[in-house]
Motif scaffolding. Sequence first.
Motif, PDB file in Angstrom:
ATOM      1  N   SER A 150      -9.160  -4.958   9.415  1.00 12.80           N
ATOM      2  CA  SER A 150     -10.084  -4.101   8.684  1.00 12.80           C
ATOM      3  C   SER A 150     -11.114  -3.524   9.632  1.00 12.80           C
ATOM      4  CB  SER A 150     -10.760  -4.886   7.548  1.00 12.80           C
ATOM      5  OG  SER A 150      -9.857  -5.061   6.474  1.00 12.80           O
ATOM      6  N   SER A 170      -7.299  -7.021   3.892  1.00 15.47           N
ATOM      7  CA  SER A 170      -6.781  -6.546   5.172  1.00 15.47           C
ATOM      8  C   SER A 170      -6.562  -5.038   5.165  1.00 15.47           C
ATOM      9  CB  SER A 170      -5.460  -7.250   5.480  1.00 15.47           C
ATOM     10  OG  SER A 170      -5.641  -8.650   5.561  1.00 15.47           O
ATOM     11  N   PHE A 171      -6.643  -4.435   6.355  1.00 15.50           N
ATOM     12  CA  PHE A 171      -6.383  -3.012   6.571  1.00 15.50           C
ATOM     13  C   PHE A 171      -7.292  -2.113   5.730  1.00 15.50           C
ATOM     14  CE2 PHE A 171      -2.516  -5.238   7.785  1.00 15.50           C
ATOM     15  CZ  PHE A 171      -2.209  -4.654   9.001  1.00 15.50           C
ATOM     16  N   ASN A 218      -6.582  -4.968  -0.500  1.00 16.31           N
ATOM     17  CA  ASN A 218      -6.061  -4.523   0.791  1.00 16.31           C
ATOM     18  C   ASN A 218      -5.869  -3.007   0.839  1.00 16.31           C
ATOM     19  OD1 ASN A 218      -5.423  -7.369   1.799  1.00 16.31           O
ATOM     20  ND2 ASN A 218      -4.241  -7.294  -0.099  1.00 16.31           N
ATOM     21  N   ASP A 219      -5.942  -2.451   2.057  1.00 15.18           N
ATOM     22  CA  ASP A 219      -5.687  -1.023   2.267  1.00 15.18           C
ATOM     23  C   ASP A 219      -6.592  -0.160   1.392  1.00 15.18           C
ATOM     24  OD1 ASP A 219      -4.464   1.241   3.344  1.00 15.18           O
ATOM     25  OD2 ASP A 219      -2.844   1.241   1.862  1.00 15.18           O
ATOM     26  N   THR A 236      -5.895  -2.964  -4.476  1.00 11.60           N
ATOM     27  CA  THR A 236      -5.166  -2.491  -3.297  1.00 11.60           C
ATOM     28  C   THR A 236      -4.866  -0.999  -3.373  1.00 11.60           C
ATOM     29  OG1 THR A 236      -4.171  -4.631  -2.802  1.00 11.60           O
ATOM     30  CG2 THR A 236      -2.939  -2.691  -2.116  1.00 11.60           C
ATOM     31  N   TRP A 282       0.836  -5.215   3.801  1.00 11.89           N
ATOM     32  CA  TRP A 282      -0.371  -5.706   4.470  1.00 11.89           C
ATOM     33  C   TRP A 282      -0.257  -7.183   4.862  1.00 11.89           C
ATOM     34  CZ3 TRP A 282       0.088  -3.235  -0.130  1.00 11.89           C
ATOM     35  CH2 TRP A 282       0.181  -4.040  -1.266  1.00 11.89           C
TER      36      TRP A 282
END
Length: 315
Positions: A150, A170-171, A218-219, A236, A282
Amino acid sequence: MNRITNFILSPTRLVKHLVLYTLHLLYKFSICNCFHLIGIKLGAHVAIKGTYISRNVTIDKHTKLFQSSVIGNTYVGESCEIIDSEVHGKIHINDSSQILSSKLCGTINIGKESLINGANINGDFTCKEHLRIFGPQVNISGNVDIGRYSSISGPNFDIFSRINKVKIGSFCSIARNVSFQEYSHYTNKLSTYFINQHLFGQSIDKDINSKGDIVVENDVWIGAHSVILSGAHISTGAIIAANSVVNCYVPPYSIVGGSPAKIIRYRFDTDVIDTLLRLEWWNWSKEEIHKHKDIFNLDFSKPDNINILKSTFPV
C-alpha cells in the motif's frame, strides 16, 4: 574542594568515568564492534555515524544508522537504513526497510522492503511488506494495521485512532491531505468541548466516542482531501473521489463521492466484479502477480477483455 579531592583519589570512580567516556567515543565514531558489552548486538558490516543506541537493541548485518537514535527493545533487520530518525519503544524493522526523517514510538512492526519517509508514527502500528509512506507531515497514532504494497502520500496525511482500530488492506493508494478520524466529540452531552480533559484534568477518553473500526479493504484508491470517519467500511476495489467524507459502507468496486459520500457508479458490471472478488489477486504472491501481469493492463470496458479474464480464470 573535598569533593574534587575525593574524585581524584577514587580509583573506582575514575575507572568508571573513563569507561563511560570510551563507550561514548565508540558510539560517536564507531571505532569498533564492542557494543555487545552493554547489551547491544551488531551484525557484520553495520555502519553507524552520529547515532545513539540503548541497551537491548539488535542490528543485523549490512545496516546503516546515521544521525539517529535507537532506544528500547528494538530489532533492525538486514540491509536496512535508519537516517535522521528516532526509533523508540518495542520496534521490529524487517529486512531491507528504510526509515528516513521519521519518528517511530510505541509497539511497531515494519514489514520488509518498506519505506517510511517523513512520518511520525506513535502507538500500536503494524504494516506488511513494501509499504510506502511519502511525507512530509504524515502523522499516524493509535491502533493501526496496513497491508502489503500500500502507498500513502503526504503532505498532511493523518490517522487518529484511540478507541477502535484502523485497518487498511493491501495495494491501496491514498492521496495527500487525507484524514482518518476514528473518534469524535460527543453530541448528546451538555457540551461538545473536551471539558474532562481541559478543565477537570481527566482522560480525554471521557470526552470522545466512536462508531467502530475504520476498515479499508484491498485495492482501494482514496482521493485527495478526503475524510474517513469512524464506522466507515470501504470495500475492495472502491474509489473515493477527492473531497469526500465517508462514514458508512462502500460496496466493492463502486465509485463514491460527496459529503457524505454517495455511490456515483460502479467500475464494472456485476459479473466482472464477482470474477475479481473470486480471484483475490491481492493475496497472490509476488511471483504469481508477475506470472499474470498481462491481465493488469486489460481494459474491462471492452467485452473481449472480459472474456479473456473469464477464460484465464474460469469459475
